[in-house]
Design a protein around this motif. Structure first.
Motif, PDB file in Angstrom:
ATOM      1  N   THR A  84       0.815  -1.215   0.000  1.00  0.00           N
ATOM      2  CA  THR A  84       0.000   0.000   0.000  1.00  0.00           C
ATOM      3  C   THR A  84       0.847   1.263   0.000  1.00  0.00           C
ATOM      4  OG1 THR A  84      -0.186  -0.031   2.405  1.00  0.00           O
ATOM      5  CG2 THR A  84      -1.928  -1.149   1.160  1.00  0.00           C
ATOM      6  N   GLY A  85       2.156   1.121  -0.221  1.00  0.00           N
ATOM      7  CA  GLY A  85       2.985   2.310  -0.400  1.00  0.00           C
ATOM      8  C   GLY A  85       3.956   2.613   0.716  1.00  0.00           C
ATOM      9  N   VAL A  86       4.096   1.739   1.692  1.00  0.00           N
ATOM     10  CA  VAL A  86       5.069   2.000   2.759  1.00  0.00           C
ATOM     11  C   VAL A  86       6.401   1.317   2.414  1.00  0.00           C
ATOM     12  CG1 VAL A  86       3.432   2.480   4.606  1.00  0.00           C
ATOM     13  CG2 VAL A  86       4.087   0.127   4.156  1.00  0.00           C
ATOM     14  N   ASN A  87       6.813   1.507   1.165  1.00  0.00           N
ATOM     15  CA  ASN A  87       8.070   0.973   0.638  1.00  0.00           C
ATOM     16  C   ASN A  87       8.925   2.107   0.107  1.00  0.00           C
ATOM     17  OD1 ASN A  87       7.359  -1.866   0.755  1.00  0.00           O
ATOM     18  ND2 ASN A  87       5.959  -1.437  -0.933  1.00  0.00           N
ATOM     19  N   ALA A 110      12.104   9.055  11.843  1.00  0.00           N
ATOM     20  CA  ALA A 110      12.789  10.303  12.195  1.00  0.00           C
ATOM     21  C   ALA A 110      14.292  10.113  12.407  1.00  0.00           C
ATOM     22  CB  ALA A 110      12.132  10.947  13.417  1.00  0.00           C
ATOM     23  N   PRO A 111      14.738   9.079  13.139  1.00  0.00           N
ATOM     24  CA  PRO A 111      16.184   8.928  13.322  1.00  0.00           C
ATOM     25  C   PRO A 111      16.943   8.629  12.031  1.00  0.00           C
ATOM     26  CG  PRO A 111      14.986   7.629  14.954  1.00  0.00           C
ATOM     27  CD  PRO A 111      13.979   8.123  13.946  1.00  0.00           C
ATOM     28  N   THR A 131       7.729  14.413   3.536  1.00  0.00           N
ATOM     29  CA  THR A 131       6.324  14.537   3.907  1.00  0.00           C
ATOM     30  C   THR A 131       5.907  13.384   4.810  1.00  0.00           C
ATOM     31  OG1 THR A 131       5.539  13.217   2.032  1.00  0.00           O
ATOM     32  CG2 THR A 131       5.797  15.577   1.663  1.00  0.00           C
ATOM     33  N   THR A 132       4.738  13.520   5.378  1.00  0.00           N
ATOM     34  CA  THR A 132       4.105  12.405   6.075  1.00  0.00           C
ATOM     35  C   THR A 132       2.810  12.097   5.338  1.00  0.00           C
ATOM     36  OG1 THR A 132       2.895  13.865   7.558  1.00  0.00           O
ATOM     37  CG2 THR A 132       5.031  13.077   8.325  1.00  0.00           C
ATOM     38  N   ASN A 133       2.356  10.874   5.470  1.00  0.00           N
ATOM     39  CA  ASN A 133       1.116  10.477   4.803  1.00  0.00           C
ATOM     40  C   ASN A 133       0.017  10.147   5.789  1.00  0.00           C
ATOM     41  OD1 ASN A 133       2.503  10.769   2.440  1.00  0.00           O
ATOM     42  ND2 ASN A 133       2.575   8.614   1.937  1.00  0.00           N
ATOM     43  N   SER A 134       0.336  10.121   7.070  1.00  0.00           N
ATOM     44  CA  SER A 134      -0.642   9.744   8.072  1.00  0.00           C
ATOM     45  C   SER A 134      -0.318  10.457   9.379  1.00  0.00           C
ATOM     46  CB  SER A 134      -0.612   8.231   8.282  1.00  0.00           C
ATOM     47  OG  SER A 134      -1.506   7.864   9.319  1.00  0.00           O
ATOM     48  N   ARG A 140       6.352   6.124  13.210  1.00  0.00           N
ATOM     49  CA  ARG A 140       6.083   7.369  12.487  1.00  0.00           C
ATOM     50  C   ARG A 140       6.941   7.373  11.242  1.00  0.00           C
ATOM     51  NH1 ARG A 140       2.768  10.840  10.993  1.00  0.00           N
ATOM     52  NH2 ARG A 140       3.107  13.020  11.440  1.00  0.00           N
ATOM     53  N   LEU A 141       6.323   7.444  10.062  1.00  0.00           N
ATOM     54  CA  LEU A 141       7.050   7.343   8.797  1.00  0.00           C
ATOM     55  C   LEU A 141       7.038   8.666   8.046  1.00  0.00           C
ATOM     56  CD1 LEU A 141       5.754   3.845   7.617  1.00  0.00           C
ATOM     57  CD2 LEU A 141       7.943   4.391   8.700  1.00  0.00           C
TER      58      LEU A 141
END
Length: 172
Positions: A84-87, A110-111, A131-134, A140-141
């Motif tokens: 779903t795009g978390v790659n 973040a790190p 950017t963030t998507n959620s 936290r991605l």
């Protein structure tokens, strides 16, 4: 507008109908049928694969890599599948003479952000935004988009350093 992110839970058929209605309200054309034969990739794909330590795939004239994270993402308590795009997405478009225009995005925590920025800068790859998507993902991605045009294998070596700065799944 480049990207619109959506979220939905429920009956898959109903969700598909709602997404279809939203797409129909835009100027986005329907998906074209895949060509019977992929166009040739005028790049040293073996050299790119070797530099990145994994195999890419041809997709409509683009040589691309999809790299999953080694940690499972969740959003609002639900596992978010990598599909779903978390790659991390790395795309190589041939521009002639062994050179490629590359773009894509790194999915990082973040790190990892500063380490990826440093790796990209050392490779003379421009990162364009983060950017963030959620608002409720865990971990936290952040999505770091990049761009460069140069020798494809040299760019792949620089991207490898950036991939190694993330919690990417090892190549199989």
């Amino acid at each position: 507008m480049w990207w619109t992110h959506i979220h939905g839970m429920g009956d898959p058929a109903h969700l598909a109908q709602v997404v279809r209605a939203a797409l129909d309200a835009t100027a986005i054309p329907p998906a074209a049928a895949a060509p019977a034969q992929q166009p040739a990739i005028d790049l040293d794909t073996a050299g790119i694969d070797n530099a990145l330590g994994r195999r890419g795939s041809a997709d409509g004239g683009i040589y691309r890599f999809t790299i999953a994270r080694n940690d499972a993402a969740q959003d609002s308590g639900h596992v978010v599948p990598p599909g779903t795009g978390v790659n991390t997405a790395l795309n190589f478009q041939p521009v002639g003479g062994g050179r490629a225009a590359i773009n894509g995005d790194f999915v990082v925590t973040a790190p990892e952000v500063q380490n990826v920025i440093q790796a990209l800068r050392r490779g003379e790859i421009t990162w364009s935004n983060c950017t963030t998507n959620s608002l409720t993902d865990e971990p936290r991605l952040f999505y770091m988009h990049f761009w460069a045009v140069d020798n494809a294998v040299a760019l792949a070596k620089a991207l490898r350093t950036a991939v190694d700065a993330t919690n990417a799944k090892p190549a199989q």
